[in-house]
Design a protein around this motif. Sequence first.
Motif, mmCIF file in Angstrom:
data_model
loop_
_atom_site.group_PDB
_atom_site.id
_atom_site.type_symbol
_atom_site.label_atom_id
_atom_site.label_comp_id
_atom_site.label_asym_id
_atom_site.label_seq_id
_atom_site.Cartn_x
_atom_site.Cartn_y
_atom_site.Cartn_z
ATOM 1 N N GLU A 288 0.820 -1.214 0.000
ATOM 2 C CA GLU A 288 0.000 0.000 0.000
ATOM 3 C C GLU A 288 0.854 1.263 0.000
ATOM 4 O OE1 GLU A 288 -2.131 -3.451 1.674
ATOM 5 O OE2 GLU A 288 -0.272 -2.471 2.281
ATOM 6 N N ILE A 289 1.927 1.256 0.758
ATOM 7 C CA ILE A 289 2.829 2.403 0.802
ATOM 8 C C ILE A 289 3.432 2.648 -0.576
ATOM 9 C CG2 ILE A 289 5.055 3.229 1.695
ATOM 10 C CD1 ILE A 289 3.029 3.456 3.893
ATOM 11 N N VAL A 290 3.950 1.613 -1.195
ATOM 12 C CA VAL A 290 4.570 1.748 -2.511
ATOM 13 C C VAL A 290 3.521 2.150 -3.549
ATOM 14 C CG1 VAL A 290 5.821 0.534 -4.348
ATOM 15 C CG2 VAL A 290 6.463 0.187 -1.958
ATOM 16 N N CYS B 200 2.839 5.827 -3.262
ATOM 17 C CA CYS B 200 3.970 6.571 -3.825
ATOM 18 C C CYS B 200 3.923 6.550 -5.350
ATOM 19 C CB CYS B 200 5.290 6.005 -3.312
ATOM 20 S SG CYS B 200 5.572 6.353 -1.555
ATOM 21 N N ALA B 201 3.590 5.405 -5.917
ATOM 22 C CA ALA B 201 3.489 5.297 -7.376
ATOM 23 C C ALA B 201 2.419 6.243 -7.916
ATOM 24 C CB ALA B 201 3.181 3.857 -7.779
ATOM 25 N N ARG B 202 1.265 6.288 -7.276
ATOM 26 C CA ARG B 202 0.183 7.174 -7.716
ATOM 27 C C ARG B 202 0.580 8.643 -7.615
ATOM 28 N NH1 ARG B 202 -2.605 3.088 -5.335
ATOM 29 N NH2 ARG B 202 -2.899 4.128 -3.351
ATOM 30 N N ALA B 203 1.424 8.983 -6.652
ATOM 31 C CA ALA B 203 1.863 10.366 -6.466
ATOM 32 C C ALA B 203 3.035 10.728 -7.384
ATOM 33 C CB ALA B 203 2.257 10.597 -5.007
ATOM 34 N N GLY B 204 3.641 9.733 -8.028
ATOM 35 C CA GLY B 204 4.788 9.993 -8.894
ATOM 36 C C GLY B 204 6.121 9.995 -8.170
ATOM 37 N N ILE B 205 6.118 9.523 -6.938
ATOM 38 C CA ILE B 205 7.357 9.448 -6.148
ATOM 39 C C ILE B 205 8.217 8.317 -6.704
ATOM 40 C CG2 ILE B 205 8.247 8.875 -3.845
ATOM 41 C CD1 ILE B 205 5.696 10.387 -2.785
ATOM 42 N N THR C 184 7.622 -5.670 2.351
ATOM 43 C CA THR C 184 6.920 -6.912 2.030
ATOM 44 C C THR C 184 7.355 -7.339 0.626
ATOM 45 O OG1 THR C 184 5.017 -5.775 1.049
ATOM 46 C CG2 THR C 184 4.923 -6.240 3.436
ATOM 47 N N SER C 185 7.158 -8.605 0.314
ATOM 48 C CA SER C 185 7.538 -9.092 -1.019
ATOM 49 C C SER C 185 6.701 -8.413 -2.102
ATOM 50 C CB SER C 185 7.397 -10.611 -1.101
ATOM 51 O OG SER C 185 6.068 -11.011 -0.842
ATOM 52 N N LEU C 186 5.441 -8.132 -1.816
ATOM 53 C CA LEU C 186 4.609 -7.438 -2.794
ATOM 54 C C LEU C 186 5.066 -6.000 -3.004
ATOM 55 C CD1 LEU C 186 1.010 -8.750 -2.015
ATOM 56 C CD2 LEU C 186 2.406 -9.191 -4.044
ATOM 57 N N ALA C 187 5.588 -5.362 -1.969
ATOM 58 C CA ALA C 187 6.118 -4.006 -2.119
ATOM 59 C C ALA C 187 7.293 -4.000 -3.092
ATOM 60 C CB ALA C 187 6.542 -3.451 -0.764
ATOM 61 N N VAL C 188 8.158 -4.984 -2.967
ATOM 62 C CA VAL C 188 9.307 -5.087 -3.874
ATOM 63 C C VAL C 188 8.821 -5.313 -5.305
ATOM 64 C CG1 VAL C 188 11.409 -6.390 -4.430
ATOM 65 C CG2 VAL C 188 10.796 -5.968 -2.029
ATOM 66 N N GLU C 189 7.865 -6.190 -5.479
ATOM 67 C CA GLU C 189 7.330 -6.494 -6.810
ATOM 68 C C GLU C 189 6.693 -5.256 -7.444
ATOM 69 O OE1 GLU C 189 3.783 -9.249 -8.602
ATOM 70 O OE2 GLU C 189 4.979 -10.086 -6.963
ATOM 71 N N VAL C 190 5.895 -4.522 -6.692
ATOM 72 C CA VAL C 190 5.238 -3.326 -7.220
ATOM 73 C C VAL C 190 6.257 -2.228 -7.506
ATOM 74 C CG1 VAL C 190 3.619 -1.462 -6.644
ATOM 75 C CG2 VAL C 190 2.984 -3.839 -6.247
ATOM 76 N N ALA C 191 7.240 -2.065 -6.645
ATOM 77 C CA ALA C 191 8.284 -1.073 -6.886
ATOM 78 C C ALA C 191 9.005 -1.374 -8.199
ATOM 79 C CB ALA C 191 9.279 -1.053 -5.721
ATOM 80 N N GLU C 192 9.311 -2.634 -8.421
ATOM 81 C CA GLU C 192 9.981 -3.032 -9.660
ATOM 82 C C GLU C 192 9.101 -2.708 -10.864
ATOM 83 O OE1 GLU C 192 12.905 -4.016 -11.986
ATOM 84 O OE2 GLU C 192 13.184 -4.271 -9.843
ATOM 85 N N ASN D 74 8.672 1.213 -11.556
ATOM 86 C CA ASN D 74 9.893 1.994 -11.755
ATOM 87 C C ASN D 74 10.253 2.845 -10.533
ATOM 88 O OD1 ASN D 74 12.140 2.834 -13.243
ATOM 89 N ND2 ASN D 74 11.049 4.589 -14.071
ATOM 90 N N ILE D 75 10.068 2.273 -9.356
ATOM 91 C CA ILE D 75 10.402 2.941 -8.102
ATOM 92 C C ILE D 75 11.645 2.287 -7.515
ATOM 93 C CG2 ILE D 75 9.650 3.294 -5.705
ATOM 94 C CD1 ILE D 75 6.788 3.554 -6.772
ATOM 95 N N THR D 76 12.579 3.106 -7.078
ATOM 96 C CA THR D 76 13.744 2.603 -6.370
ATOM 97 C C THR D 76 13.307 2.368 -4.928
ATOM 98 O OG1 THR D 76 15.264 3.810 -7.787
ATOM 99 C CG2 THR D 76 16.094 3.115 -5.628
ATOM 100 N N LEU D 77 13.428 1.134 -4.468
ATOM 101 C CA LEU D 77 13.025 0.774 -3.108
ATOM 102 C C LEU D 77 14.264 0.380 -2.311
ATOM 103 C CD1 LEU D 77 10.845 0.203 -0.983
ATOM 104 C CD2 LEU D 77 10.607 -2.096 -1.981
ATOM 105 N N CYS D 78 14.467 1.102 -1.213
ATOM 106 C CA CYS D 78 15.599 0.835 -0.324
ATOM 107 C C CYS D 78 15.052 0.444 1.042
ATOM 108 C CB CYS D 78 16.474 2.072 -0.167
ATOM 109 S SG CYS D 78 17.115 2.712 -1.716
ATOM 110 N N ALA D 79 15.657 -0.569 1.644
ATOM 111 C CA ALA D 79 15.223 -1.034 2.958
ATOM 112 C C ALA D 79 16.430 -1.131 3.888
ATOM 113 C CB ALA D 79 14.550 -2.396 2.838
ATOM 114 N N PHE D 80 16.154 -1.311 5.159
ATOM 115 C CA PHE D 80 17.205 -1.410 6.184
ATOM 116 C C PHE D 80 18.162 -0.212 6.100
ATOM 117 C CE2 PHE D 80 16.118 -5.801 4.858
ATOM 118 C CZ PHE D 80 15.439 -6.176 6.001
#
Length: 127
Positions: A71-73, A76-81, A91-99, A102-108
């Motif tokens: 949901e967070i990702v 962000c996608a809808r806002a153009g972030i 979450t694994s779905l967050a990584v999949e949606v970020a990919e 076209n969102i760069t997702l950084c964790a830890f």
Amino acid sequence: MDRAVREQQVLFQACGGTHAVGIFDGRGQLLVVAEDTGRHNALDKAIGKSLLGGIPVAGCGVVLSGRASLEIVGKCARAGIELVSAISAPTSLAVEVAERCNITLCAFVRESRATVLSHPRRVLVGR
């Protein structure tokens, strides 16, 4: 968590029980900070402050005090972030949606390290 965001966390400093979201531009300048007891609400508030203040967020990044979920990702996608930086595991779905979005997702994310999970071209290594 980014030092500039922490300095603006008035509620966290008072009670220690809130999440924060900072929106920053491509130069790393902090544009908006919002906090709430819920990480989703904190993101909604930050995006809302940006919209109400006439601050465009397309192409910007966010720093989150919690984990990145689907949901967070998605928000962000809808806002153009284009970059999402979180201190915890996504979450694994967050990584999949970020990919897919076209969102760069950084964790830890910590002071000098991060795990980049998608689209690493936006991350500068070493200064």
